[in-house]
Structure formats: structure tokens, C-alpha cells
Design a protein around this motif. Structure first.
Motif, PDB file in Angstrom:
ATOM      1  N   GLU A   1      30.074  49.729  38.966  1.00 43.82           N
ATOM      2  CA  GLU A   1      31.199  49.271  38.142  1.00 43.82           C
ATOM      3  C   GLU A   1      30.882  49.471  36.674  1.00 43.82           C
ATOM      4  N   ASN A   2      31.901  49.823  35.898  1.00 42.21           N
ATOM      5  CA  ASN A   2      31.745  50.005  34.459  1.00 42.21           C
ATOM      6  C   ASN A   2      32.111  48.726  33.715  1.00 42.21           C
ATOM      7  N   SER A   3      31.160  48.213  32.962  1.00 41.16           N
ATOM      8  CA  SER A   3      31.432  47.122  32.027  1.00 41.16           C
ATOM      9  C   SER A   3      31.394  47.694  30.616  1.00 41.16           C
TER      10      SER A   3
ATOM     11  N   MET B   1      33.550  41.819  25.494  1.00 41.16           N
ATOM     12  CA  MET B   1      33.006  42.463  26.679  1.00 41.16           C
ATOM     13  C   MET B   1      34.067  42.433  27.764  1.00 41.16           C
TER      14      MET B   1
ATOM     15  N   ASP C   1      34.863  42.930  31.759  1.00 45.02           N
ATOM     16  CA  ASP C   1      34.427  43.016  33.159  1.00 45.02           C
ATOM     17  C   ASP C   1      32.909  43.113  33.342  1.00 45.02           C
ATOM     18  N   PRO C   2      32.175  42.062  32.976  1.00 43.56           N
ATOM     19  CA  PRO C   2      30.728  42.066  33.250  1.00 43.56           C
ATOM     20  C   PRO C   2      30.456  41.868  34.738  1.00 43.56           C
ATOM     21  N   GLY C   3      30.160  42.948  35.434  1.00 42.85           N
ATOM     22  CA  GLY C   3      30.125  42.918  36.884  1.00 42.85           C
ATOM     23  C   GLY C   3      28.799  42.571  37.513  1.00 42.85           C
TER      24      GLY C   3
ATOM     25  N   LEU D   1      23.628  44.170  30.319  1.00 42.20           N
ATOM     26  CA  LEU D   1      24.893  44.112  29.596  1.00 42.20           C
ATOM     27  C   LEU D   1      24.733  43.469  28.219  1.00 42.20           C
TER      28      LEU D   1
ATOM     29  N   HIS E   1      33.510  43.115  39.407  1.00 44.11           N
ATOM     30  CA  HIS E   1      33.912  42.998  37.999  1.00 44.11           C
ATOM     31  C   HIS E   1      33.561  41.649  37.385  1.00 44.11           C
TER      32      HIS E   1
ATOM     33  N   GLY F   1      37.301  51.002  35.348  1.00 46.60           N
ATOM     34  CA  GLY F   1      36.273  50.193  35.983  1.00 46.60           C
ATOM     35  C   GLY F   1      35.284  50.981  36.812  1.00 46.60           C
TER      36      GLY F   1
END
Length: 215
Positions: free
Chosen positions: A16-18, A31, A33-35, A41, A64, A193
Motif C-alpha cells: 500500500e502507498n502512504s 499524511m 493512509d498510513p497503512g 512512515l 490503509h 493507494g
């Protein structure tokens, strides 16, 4: 000319992309979607001397939100959660569909967001757009001045979000993407995401999943 900075970090078991986003010189960031992998992160915050002013969630699938609680606790940043999915954030592991994922820590959202909301955070003017279809309460964050969309799992580079999870619907997803077109220029950068960054225009020209959208 105002400059904006973005750092994308791909984390967790489903890649997943944060994103960390800020206005150059402001000293404050948001920030999205800190998954997972909270230490990774948060590392750019210290490296660049940034304070995290807010955590924004596009939706509450586990990939996410897995790092929401530790990032919020470490930084003091409030969490903005789609109102229709707040119960998932508050009870994360109940909604994880596969064994061997997590464990992740639940979190009670500080603020709820819905389509039509406008946020002013970290010196950024942010529009909240209701974009269901992948999940029932999914939102997209638009920063018009920067020509940026944080699309979560609605629109990807060359693809779109899956609709076979609870609350997913193909026609609803396409309608959500269609609503982005008249209000965002083709050069708008899309930070999704999963997979790589793209532009709205590139996806309208090349994305095979968007052929059903009227032009």
C-alpha cells in the motif's frame, strides 16, 4: 511560485502507498493512509524537520489504516476518517479478511469527514470528495492549488479499485471516477493507494477500465 513536496512510501503485505505531503517552507505536513510500518512512515518527518498536522484516511480497509494508531500516538496528529467507515477504524481486526495479517491497533477517529467538506490543514486547502464504489464510505482528497488527487483505491495507474469486497459496486465506482473529470484538469497528479503515480489525463487516455465513462 509555490512548491509542494510529496513522499510516497510503499508498506505492508499488500504494498500500500502512504503519502506525506506539504507546502515547501511551511514546516507542517499531512499524511494520507498510513497503512503499516509506522517507523518508516515517520522517518521523513524527522529528516526534514516537519511536524505532522493531520492524518487523512481515504477509507478503512486494513492495508490503509494499520499504522494509524502508532503514528497518531507518536506525533499527536489528529485522524480524519470517512464518517461511513469510522466503526472499522475503531475495531480494525474484526474487519481483516485473511488470517496472518496484523495484528493492528484500533483507533477512535478525532474527526469525521464526508463529501463536500473543506479542510484547511498544514497551510493546504483540501476538498473532500465522496467517491464510493471500492468501499461504501471512500473519499478522495483534492488539493486544487497543487493539482493533486489522493485517490486511495478508486483510481490506479492503468487500473481501478476492486469491487468484490463488502460494499463494492462497479457502477458506483465508475460514477465516482466520472465525477472527478469535469472539476480537475488533465494534468492533475493522481497519487493512488497502490501502484505508481499518474495523471488524470493519462488515465482517461490509456486506462482500459475507463472506456465505459462518457466523455
Amino acid at each position: 511560485m509555490t512548491e509542494f513536496e510529496v513522499i510516497g512510501t510503499t508498506v505492508g503485505p499488500v504494498q500500500e502507498n502512504s503519502f506525506l505531503f506539504w507546502r515547501e517552507g511551511s514546516g507542517k505536513a499531512i499524511m494520507i493512509d498510513p497503512g503499516d510500518e509506522p517507523d518508516r512512515l515517520m522517518r521523513p518527518l524527522a529528516e526534514r524537520g516537519l511536524d505532522l498536522e493531520a492524518i487523512l484516511l481515504t477509507h478503512c480497509h486494513f492495508d490503509h489504516i494499520g499504522a494509524v494508531a502508532p503514528v497518531a500516538r507518536a506525533t499527536g496528529a489528529p485522524v480524519y476518517c470517512p464518517e461511513l467507515e469510522v466503526q472499522i477504524l475503531a475495531d480494525v481486526m474484526t474487519y481483516v479478511p485473511w488470517d496472518g495479517i496484523g495484528p493492528y491497533e484500533s483507533y477512535d477517529a478525532d474527526h469525521l469527514v464526508k463529501g463536500g467538506d473543506h479542510l484547511t490543514l498544514a497551510g493546504l486547502e483540501i476538498d473532500v470528495l465522496f467517491t464510493p464504489g471500492h468501499s461504501p464510505g471512500h473519499v478522495t482528497y483534492s488539493i486544487p492549488e497543487a493539482h493533486v488527487l489522493f485517490s486511495g483505491d478508486v483510481l490506479f495507474q492503468g487500473s481501478v479499485g476492486r469491487v468484490d469486497l463488502p460494499g463494492g459496486d462497479w457502477d458506483t465506482l465508475l460514477e465516482s471516477i466520472r465525477t472527478l473529470i469535469p472539476t480537475h484538469p488533465a494534468e492533475t497528479r493522481v497519487f493512488p493507494g497502490h501502484m505508481g503515480a499518474t495523471t488524470l489525463g493519462a488515465e482517461l487516455e490509456t486506462n482500459p477500465f475507463l472506456t465505459e465513462i462518457p466523455r
